[in-house]
Scaffold this active site. Structure first.
Site, PDB file in Angstrom:
ATOM      1  N   LYS A 167       7.787  -8.482  11.752  1.00  0.00           N
ATOM      2  CA  LYS A 167       8.257  -7.109  11.522  1.00  0.00           C
ATOM      3  C   LYS A 167       8.807  -6.567  12.838  1.00  0.00           C
ATOM      4  CE  LYS A 167       6.621  -2.675   9.604  1.00  0.00           C
ATOM      5  NZ  LYS A 167       5.482  -1.975   8.959  1.00  0.00           N
ATOM      6  N   SER A 191       6.231   0.425   4.379  1.00  0.00           N
ATOM      7  CA  SER A 191       7.328   0.292   5.309  1.00  0.00           C
ATOM      8  C   SER A 191       7.690  -1.165   5.619  1.00  0.00           C
ATOM      9  CB  SER A 191       6.979   0.997   6.618  1.00  0.00           C
ATOM     10  OG  SER A 191       5.968   0.293   7.323  1.00  0.00           O
ATOM     11  N   SER A 209       1.446   0.246   4.243  1.00  0.00           N
ATOM     12  CA  SER A 209       2.730  -0.415   4.520  1.00  0.00           C
ATOM     13  C   SER A 209       2.738  -1.931   4.366  1.00  0.00           C
ATOM     14  CB  SER A 209       3.206  -0.072   5.933  1.00  0.00           C
ATOM     15  OG  SER A 209       3.746   1.215   5.966  1.00  0.00           O
TER      16      SER A 209
END
Lengths: 94, 456
Positions: free
Chosen positions: B65, B140, B164
């Site tokens: 990420k 997210s 997330s």
């Protein structure tokens, strides 16, 4: 209007355009109303929790350890000169 | 080569000599080149010298990420304010995975600074759900979930501050772990809410997920909040089954959920019962509904503090380059912490947080783990909620209490409705990840939803 957008933006050092303020102002007040739902909850005799696993401050040994080199530390600075980061003057303009 | 290899498959493939590391990595590179323009899951590709992975024994692919600092690889948190930023160091989780032979294929798209629930707050454009391109994959960690769901990598790292990891995992038929707060080091991961940020990952199967936590978990002197608690072997008892375990149905989590989610959830609870678990109905966590309100005080407050360092002097651009959601959070947080308001907002929220924690503590006196839905609604369409911050925030209503308490939760696939994935979460007491994997594995072996791959 509870949240003074100009005052809060100044505290946050956040430059906002006129258009952004017009968009954000109603949204921010909507969010403030939303979080104020907590007033329903009686917390008279409740202690706050800041750290969930119960850790307290942790100090390391006071020994010299390797860190970033000067080159590494400043390589992402948009404005650097002779090993220093260049900033705007604090007490004078420029 | 099979499009949807797991880590376990790859390890077996190497052992049996079915492919070489060069073939494997070329395969993933080609697949990313073909599918990523449609999915927008990856925002930075990492080009390797041939020797990088040949030097490593049996290298495995990983996508990080973009809030994970990666040495000499651009790290933007999917925000314009960090475009061009090249970290001089790796996050601890990146280092540990590299030591475990994971080689970075690229950086995953996400909501900028991990602020968001649909992936649409990315300054690099939204990520598409491979099970229906017009739908959000959740956020997210949108790019991480999609990279794994679409077979671009068997592993993607992620962060779970309010849901997330679990939310996008449940929307993409993948497995996501939100470990106990402090189980995995936060060092080098761009901070959002320092008191709830949890460092986890997304995989296709429960076994793979446990394999990876075995590599990332542990104390780190660089993160004073990381726990000095012994790390379990998460694979050790994974096949032990659920016989005799007491699993709770938290009644507040079932109020106001979509009928297709309730149906999938109830079927899975029945499956666990049939596998020998004792199901305890009507476990009550009465402060669940207030979690979201606590979160949207605590998070913006800590965000406003953490994002204060983005001054455009030492790295990054000027503060005007923050996106709209970061600006909203900075403003709300600054307001909540400002003189005269701290007691009414931040302190009040931290007191209600104590009540949320007590809810979980009481529940775990009665049961070994809780089984709950992850999302109350089916996948929203991209664009549907983009102008409504409150509706966006509400998407995390069933994931946030776990973050406030700091307990671990494992999201696993729970079925489909009209081709769209549904997930559930297994919530445990502090540092009980091993038990969560055992339950998740038992359910997965029975349901095998990971075999239902997207049509790409």
């Amino acid at each position: 209007m509870r949240l003074d957008i100009d005052h809060v933006a100044k505290l946050a050092k956040l430059p906002l355009s006129k258009e952004e303020k017009e968009l954000l102002e109603p949204q921010l007040n909507q969010i403030v109303n939303f979080i104020e739902k907590l007033n329903e909850v009686d917390t008279e005799s409740v202690e706050p929790t800041f750290q969930v696993t119960g850790k307290t401050n942790e100090l390391r040994e006071d020994v010299v350890a390797e860190g970033l080199t000067q080159d590494q530390a400043i390589k992402n600075a948009p404005n650097a000169d002779d090993g220093y980061i260049v900033t705007k003057g604090v007490f004078v303009d420029g | 080569m099979d499009s949807y290899l797991t880590i376990k498959d790859i390890l077996a493939g190497y052992k049996e000599g079915r492919f070489s590391s060069t073939e494997l990595f070329r395969y993933y590179k080609d697949r990313i080149a073909r599918l990523n323009p449609t999915l927008n899951a990856i925002i930075t590709n990492v080009d390797h010298q041939h020797g990088d992975f040949l030097a490593s024994q049996n290298p495995l692919p990983v996508i990080h990420k973009d809030v994970y600092s990666t040495e000499d690889v651009e790290t933007t948190a999917a925000s314009n304010i960090l475009r061009g930023y090249i970290p001089p160091f790796d996050a601890t989780a990146v280092t540990k995975l590299a030591e475990a032979n994971f080689i970075t294929l690229g950086k995953a798209n996400c909501d900028a600074f991990a602020h968001g629930t649909t992936g649409e707050n990315s300054d690099f454009g939204p990520t598409k759900n491979p099970y229906g391109l017009e739908y959000t994959p959740g956020g997210s960690s949108s790019g991480s979930a999609v990279a794994v769901a679409a077979g671009l990598s068997p592993l993607a790292t992620a962060t779970d501050t309010g849901g997330s990891i679990r939310f996008p995992a449940s929307l993409t038929n993948t497995v996501g772990i939100k470990p106990t707060y402090g189980r995995v080091s936060r060092y080098g991961i761009i901070a959002m809410t320092s008191s709830t940020d949890s460092i986890g990952h997304i995989t296709r199967t429960v076994w793979d997920n446990a394999y990876v936590l075995n590599k990332t978990a542990g104390y780190d002197p660089h993160d004073a909040t990381s726990a000095k608690v012994q790390v379990d072997d998460y694979l050790e008892d994974i096949e032990q089954g659920v016989k005799g375990l007491r699993l709770g149905v938290p009644k507040e989590y079932l109020e106001n959920i979509a009928p297709e989610i309730e149906k999938a959830y109830r079927e899975k609870v029945d499956t666990l019962r049939n596998l020998g678990a004792e199901i305890v109905e009507d476990i009550s966590l009465p402060h669940t509904e207030y979690g979201i309100n606590v979160y949207y005080i605590v998070t913006p407050s800590e965000v406003s503090s953490n994002l204060a360092r983005f001054d455009g002097i030492r790295f990054g651009q000027e503060r005007s380059h923050f996106g709209a959601e970061a600006k909203r959070r900075i403003m709300i947080g600054t307001y909540c912490l400002s003189s005269g308001y701290y007691d009414a907002y931040y302190l009040k929220a931290q007191k209600v947080r104590t009540l949320v924690i007590q809810d979980f503590a009481k529940a775990f006196e009665k049961v070994d783990a809780l089984i709950a839905p992850v999302s109350a609604v089916m996948q929203p369409k991209l664009g549907e909620l983009v102008n409504d911050p409150i509706k966006n925030y509400m998407l995390d209503v069933l994931t946030i209490p776990v973050n406030l308490a700091g307990v671990p939760s494992l999201a696993v696939p729970a079925g489909f409705s009209n081709g769209l994935p549904i997930g559930l979460q297994i919530i445990g007491d502090y540092f009980d990840e091993k038990l969560l994997y055992r339950i998740g594995y038992a359910l997965e072996q029975e349901t095998r939803y990971f075999e239902q791959t997207p049509k790409l």
